[in-house]
Design an enzyme around this catalytic site. Sequence first.
Site, PDB file in Angstrom:
ATOM      1  CG  ASN A  91       1.596   0.580   3.799  1.00  0.00           C
ATOM      2  OD1 ASN A  91       0.448   0.910   3.554  1.00  0.00           O
ATOM      3  ND2 ASN A  91       2.643   1.157   3.234  1.00  0.00           N
ATOM      4  CB  CYS A 104      -0.911   0.006   1.216  1.00  0.00           C
ATOM      5  SG  CYS A 104      -1.892  -1.501   1.398  1.00  0.00           S
ATOM      6  CE  LYS A 131       7.562  -8.361 -16.892  1.00  0.00           C
ATOM      7  NZ  LYS A 131       7.517  -9.274 -15.746  1.00  0.00           N
TER       8      LYS A 131
END
Length: 614
Positions: A101, A2, A491
């Site tokens: 976080n 975060c 990817k």
Amino acid sequence: MCGIVGYIGERQAPAVILNGLKRLEYRGYDSAGLAVLQKNGDIAIRRDRGKLINLEEMVRESPLRGNVGIGHTRWATHGKPSQRNAHPHLGMDERVAVVHNGIVENYMALRDELEAEGVRFSSETDTEVIVQLLERFVESGCSLEKAARQTFSLLEGSNAVVAMSVDEPDRLVCTRLGNAGGITLGIGDGEMFIASDIPAILEYTRDMVFLENRQMGVVSQYGYEVSSLEGETLNPEVHNISWDPVSAVKGEYKHFMQKEIFEQPRALIDTLSGRVNFEAGRVELAEMNLTPELVKNLRKIFILACGTSYYSGLVGKYMIESLARIPVEVEYASEFRYYLPIVEPGTAVIAITQSGETADTLAACQLAQEQGALLWSIVNVIGSQAMRMSDGYIAMNAGPEIGVASTKAFVASMADLFMLACVLGDMRGMLSAQQLRQCVDGLAHLPNLAGRVLDHDEEYQALANQYYRAENFLYLGRGINYPIALEGALKLKEISYIHAEGYPAGEMKHGPIALIDETMPVVAIVTKDHVYEKMVSQVEQARARGGLVIALASEGDESIRGKAHHVISVPLAPPLLAPIINVMPLQLLSYHIAVRRGCDVDQPRNLAKSVTVE
């Protein structure tokens, strides 16, 4: 994973926070929010589910004014993405606000205790126990600093927290506990900044302090104090960061990922600069703190990494074993500490992490250090935890990487591993002067070769237009290019949501060949090396089963054109450096397929850039 931003000073806090959050949106994006101390003494909050644009619209419609505030972009761990689960969180009496976080591992026990005392919770998050604890201690008469120490001492797990209180509007408190991601203090002129990552505040200041594990910062408009959680006053080093904030802007490119792919030649130049003496034919890695005696005593190397960095490690294994003749084991950092690894005298560990804050990697490194291993890191973010805890490091020098799917950090880390292999091989007497010169010459040509690959982007785009409707892909490679097959498949999965698998080509006949039919594109890495003929055989086998073969081949190889449906030509590179060149067309192929499918390239669903929770 975060993003956190805090501000105190003369500026309007909402503008600073929103600007910082925009630069951190890659860290988390299922909700966002900010809290501001207003002139009337109240804390006003705006937060919403979804991307940052939703919060920006909310603030435009219902403005906030104030000079002290905190903000957050979220990637959900506890509680589904929703407005009530978005940060910041307020205490029950709205006197304290918190952004956070990490994961509070004992939050259920703390929540049960607070609910027994009459505290009412308004969210499903573990974060809310922090703000409710803080507020309880403040209401009992504690200062914000004392309340924070007591609260933070109760938390289990890896966490980063920033808090503010209506009772002390002239300060913010923050802490770093474990490996939950960074807390950076930015030092301005009559103003102070807090962020979870450097790009958020680099526009405002270059002077920064990084909190270490179990350290707490108290920040006012005119300065800061850092102490241990137990109260010991500390004097941390102030780092001057040289990154240009303009480099974190897309500029002429449609996406950050596209921009970062095309920045790879520059990233290679920057990671080689100051380390490769092209005239003398030598490589020098001063920050690694290597000596011939230390290197000659090495018996084994572990490479620890996650995701794309793990594939870089697999390439590094070939490099180090080939040039330095040291056994290398590559392990997923997330698994390393769960199988009782054998760390004996003479063992070194190399951690590869773009952010330097990946929780699994940091935890694995800590375990290895505790067992006596020498710890090295290859890391992109200057001053990150992985860099600070290492006995030696190589900075990738790739510059900020904003796109969630790593590209330029991947190629930079492979170049760094090759340089390390050269130094180790040289110090161990495994490389002659002529062999080392050949390695250095290969590095000298690398950025130019990368540029040549990127000059053919239109070809990759045309190929993507033919295959973007496919729902399955198979990637094949052998030897040092097997990890590139894995990376090519990753990817495609990450950004286009197409199912793709990478395999060592020799294993195709042991199972995956059953999947091949006329709807299955097969991407085969068939560049010229010692396994070239074997790869040609795999292409022929795939073609015989009806597979649609896309061959990645060396320039000038005309024979492969009769065996594949499509050929992607790349310049011939030395075998150990070829993966750096070979991966780039696969990155662009994935990019263009994802764009053609209408996917969010920079922020793929369910993913975040820096995974700071386990």
